[in-house]
Design an enzyme around this catalytic site. Sequence first.
Site, short mmCIF file in Angstrom:
data_model
loop_
_atom_site.label_atom_id
_atom_site.label_comp_id
_atom_site.label_asym_id
_atom_site.label_seq_id
_atom_site.Cartn_x
_atom_site.Cartn_y
_atom_site.Cartn_z
N GLY A 42 0.86 -1.18 0.00
CA GLY A 42 0.00 0.00 0.00
C GLY A 42 0.90 1.22 0.00
N LEU A 43 0.35 2.36 0.38
CA LEU A 43 1.16 3.57 0.37
C LEU A 43 2.42 3.38 1.20
CD1 LEU A 43 -1.48 6.38 0.68
CD2 LEU A 43 0.03 5.88 -1.24
N ALA A 44 2.26 2.82 2.39
CA ALA A 44 3.41 2.67 3.26
C ALA A 44 4.41 1.68 2.67
CB ALA A 44 2.95 2.23 4.64
N HIS A 266 -16.52 5.91 10.40
CA HIS A 266 -16.70 7.07 9.52
C HIS A 266 -18.18 7.40 9.38
CE1 HIS A 266 -16.41 9.69 6.09
NE2 HIS A 266 -15.10 9.64 6.13
N ARG A 330 -15.26 13.28 12.96
CA ARG A 330 -15.87 12.00 12.59
C ARG A 330 -16.49 11.25 13.76
NH1 ARG A 330 -11.28 9.77 8.35
NH2 ARG A 330 -11.79 11.30 6.76
N HIS A 401 -13.93 2.19 9.48
CA HIS A 401 -13.22 2.83 8.38
C HIS A 401 -11.71 2.81 8.53
CE1 HIS A 401 -12.38 5.74 5.31
NE2 HIS A 401 -11.84 6.56 6.18
N GLU A 425 -0.83 2.12 8.37
CA GLU A 425 -1.97 1.89 9.25
C GLU A 425 -1.70 0.73 10.21
OE1 GLU A 425 -5.68 1.82 7.11
OE2 GLU A 425 -6.82 1.25 8.90
#
Lengths: 637, 245, 241
Positions: A42-44, A266, A330, A401, A425
């Site tokens: 993922g992004l990480a 969320h 949120r 979420h 995350e």
Amino acid sequence: MKLDSKVPSGPLEQKWQKHQFEMKLVNPANKRKYSAIVVGTGLAGASAAASLAELGYEVKAFCFQDSSRRAHSIGAQGGINAAKNYQNDGDSVYRLFYDTIKGGDFRSREANTYRLAEVSNNIIDQCAAQGVPFAREYGGTLANRSFGGAQVSRTFYARGQTGQQLLLGAYSALMRQVGLGKVTMYPRTEMQDVVLIDGHAKGIVVRNMVTGEISSHAADAVVLATGGYGRVFYLSTMGLGCNVTAAYRAYKKGALFANPCFTQIHPTCIPHTGDYQCKLTLMSESLRNDGRIWVPKTKDEQRAPGQIPENERDYYLERKYPSFGNLAPRDISSRSAKEACDEGRGVGPSRYGVYLDFSDAINRLGKDVIEERYGNLFEMYELINDENPYEVPMRIYPASHYTMGGLWVDYNLMSNIPGLHVIGEANFSDHGANRLGASALMQGLADGYFVLPYTIGDYFAREGAKNISTERPEFREAEEAVAMRIKKLLDVGGKQTPDSFHKRLGLIMWEKAGMARNEKDLKEALQEIPALREEFWNDVNVLGSADEMNMNVERAARVADFLEFAEIFCLDALDREESCGAHFREEHQTDEGEAVRNDKKYAYVAAWEHKGVGQKPELHKEDLQFESVQLATRSYK
Amino acid sequence: MNFKLHVWRQKNAAAKGRMEQYEARDINADMSFLEMLDVVNEDLVEKGIDPIHFDHDCREGICGACSLVINGLPHGGMTGTTCEVRMRLFKDGSTIYVEPFRAKAFPVIKDLTVDRTSIDRVMQAGGFVSTHTGAAIDANAILVPKDKAEEAMDAAACIGCGACVAACKNASGMLFVAAKVSQLALLPQGQAERERRVNKMVAMMDIEGFGNCTNYYECEAVCPKDISVKFIAKMNREYMRALVK
Amino acid sequence: MSTVKTQVSPAQAQVTFIASSIGKKIFMATTGLFLFLFVSGHMVGNLQIFLGQDQLNTYAQALKDLPALIWPVRILMFIFFAVHIWRGIQLYFENKFSRPISYACNATVQAPLSSRTMIFSGAGILLYVVYHLLHFTFITTNPQYAGLHDTVGRHDVYSMVIFGYQNVAISVVYLVAMFSLCYHLSHAIPSFMQTIGLNNEKWEPRLKALGYLIAIVIFFGYSVIPAAVLSNLIVLPEGVH
Ligand SMILES: Cc1cc2nc3c(=O)[nH]c(=O)nc-3n(C[C@H](O)[C@H](O)[C@H](O)COP(=O)(O)OP(=O)(O)OC[C@H]3O[C@@H](n4cnc5c(N)ncnc54)[C@H](O)[C@@H]3O)c2cc1C
Ligand code: HEM
Ligand code: SF4
Ligand code: FES
């Protein structure tokens, strides 16, 4: 066990710089002798794998999807924060830091959060250089929007596809390194276990999801970038493959799991419509900029929304939080929606929904403006619900979420197991008890591009290259254990599908450990989960064999981990006798229903140590020190 | 709603596959196509039959994992991806054909699951800007005119699902390759490697066994992200430009 | 799937222009363009039949008297034609093989039939061209045409054409062939523009319309000749029969 956060000394603003200087470096000529395993792209994970390979380390990267480009990060819509202050509206690194730590209700580590804000600007530069097509102004400069209730415009975005574009940027950097032979990519490969050698994480055991083959990979360090565990609720906005397996297996090997009960719900998701659903769709939070949230004032309202006159509507967020109104954070909006529905004022067929009404905005700005801003979201809504949101108010309801909790890491993003790094995350570090919108993407990329590549070098330089062989008995044993576990699942030969257990677990978690928690419910959940787990091991039906592509095995193995993990989740929620951020204990609220935090007793990170399945894990506390900020009461009134 | 399904079943890459018939009963009109298959699968598992394997993850049209050919068209030929297709769009009682994406470059792994790593390899050949972490200048130092940024974003929206390949009568990969080539050719950041990129990506696309484009535009018709064939024209231009440069 | 490795590492990928998919298409497009120019020129030349026997035969003789022009053009046209056919066949088979197992259920959204039958309309053109050359250029099929001369002793192309199209069977074959050609062109023209990169959203529908328009012009431009012969609008000069 004494938890050492390894936060450097000195003023907050200088900690990271000082630390960067103090860390050991690996000689450029020796870099290729070091290898790293990155689980998750993922992004990480993608940003870390690419950056490590650019530095010269040998990298192996793993993901369970068919391509690294499909990690769950791709789904993020809204945007990414950075303290660029391009809008000249008074933003600064300190303000971003302060907003993030306050948003997290002062349950995150100050130094980590500050560093996150500090590197946020580099992320935007990096992504722009990769060709990420951020939104622009006519003059060619970057555009910003205000997001998730922030008082400044600091969110960068690429239409409603920010996560996708950032991930594709990181993916392209990763693909470049794969092409150059510096990263070996293993898609459709699921990590099953971490292997420790002399107490250090030196490898992993994986299952090839096409052939079922179990094999080992060794390296000088292991990086977990395996995302969040929001699917413990079964229904969530997360990708269906998201799981806790990688983190949980590391936990079983001795890594501490921190703040598992900090999960974000969320507020703006499309409500649940039927039992067949396995996933809830998020509607971008930006909708709250123009939509007004309301429910009928009376219970069991049968009239269509258009028939309910203004004075019989309750715009509950505007009423309760006049200054933030519909943009309240949120956790607050989610909880308020739940309260309204629990009072019987919910709308829609299931009665678990609230209206998000655009009619005022359409009258004020015109349909064209609304269409330009939210056109594709409205289309998506209509496709799913067969209702036209230009005419009938949308119905929304909260859904799981994001998970702020995760494996415990120190300032170097290393867990308590030396060599085992956790980023994105999957770790717990930067968001405390609640995450602000547009800051998860920021954290994933901060960890992967700008933090881990430095800190892992320090670990390498201290430990030296070990060149470990997968022939060692530690690997053999781990492989056998993994194979045994799969065999055990296949041998149960019961009647119920893995998914049906997952659904039941999700229901327990949502009802008893979801948006609002209390002692009684949590205790019940702690009874029900082990019972469900036992039922699972007696009656799950896992078809097929281990040596083929087999979705039954994949799902069953993940559900089995969730069934164990859910217990520490509830224990953590039970232990934390306060309301903070997304963790709301009904026992701890004011008369007006506002959260009551207890800084005296609970200003700590709860890090849980595994003591055996069904045994109570041991709690370790990392006390949170705040040198720079005042612990204020979070008020959005 | 009830449907008769004809589904491609194939045990593994080496096995021979065939179409099998299944019934989908009591389907809710609001279900997505994949939720309908989930229901069918739960039923199959209860009967002790291996469930139908297919790729999926996000279930909201962005990850590009889902990849079914429904009644002869990838993603059912409707707006969006397979996971976004709703059952209310089908006639109650109708027969539905479900097949995997078919192309030499996408071999079947099992049932409806195919191997699309060829897309990754085309990206590895040149679908990037060769910059390394830390080397970037301030983002606002690179000015990108709004219209160029928007057009680049139109191209960048590609989710790499491969529907264009599956729909093309020639199994050509031009649309997704053109999308990446165009995105980076439109932006100042992509200029340094502009010629090299198009040469490498086209070469790798050819090596991977994608077919040749003969301008049918079937790709555009099924693309869930509305990538326009104008980007293919642009890539052709880029390729010729690279030739004379 | 532990890394599927192809023989070629992506960073090393290289394919020559001639062998590349885009290169092949550009060959198709450029050769097609010259063929199209020839077909258009040829049509204009042929239409001189309406200006009478003298004009057409003068034109034919003038071409004959310019071997330095006519032969290079013929050779070039032959090469273009050959390359176009060779690449066309190559594309056709490569494209067949890029989907080893076909779909049980096939559907098409927007590709017109003409685009999917280029190889067949092309084959139609080829067959006709061969026949046409044997018929009028080499005069093998009807050797008696060789003996036709006009009053000034030039080869009487005018009469040859009229004799040719008085035969209804030949005219029908000709019309079918012209239909193939125009069908081919209706896709070929917009496709050509796309291949050389001159297309965008705005132009796509216009190019499509242009393709049909040109195809129709070419079809009528050629078909008026046999039509005029069969309807006795053009008749043999006096004394020829
Ligand atoms: C609908 C939605 C919208 C969002 N919008 C925003 C937003 O606007 N702004 C924002 O900042 N954040 C947003 N978020 C949050 C953000 O997207 C995520 O927190 C973030 O992308 C997580 O990135 P990651 O790299 O840590 O993990 P992920 O992207 O989840 O990647 C996990 C990786 O680990 C791999 N993996 C997991 N387990 C295993 C295993 N056992 N073996 C092998 N591989 C494994 C997976 O294959 C994957 O590659 C959103 C989230 C959702 C759900
Ligand atoms: C006078 C005769 C002909 C003309 C003017 C002509 C013209 C063209 C043109 C302009 C194209 C479009 C190229 C592109 O897409 O870029 C084309 C495509 C094609 N032609 Fe012809 N052509 C002729 C004869 C033939 C013949 C004899 C064949 C026989 C095999 C043939 C087969 C094809 C095929 C298969 C294509 C499709 C290729 C593709 O789209 O990729 N053509 N033609
Ligand atoms: S161009 Fe469209 S159809 Fe092709 S891979 Fe990209 S999104 Fe899918
Ligand atoms: S499952 Fe992600 S696009 Fe369909």
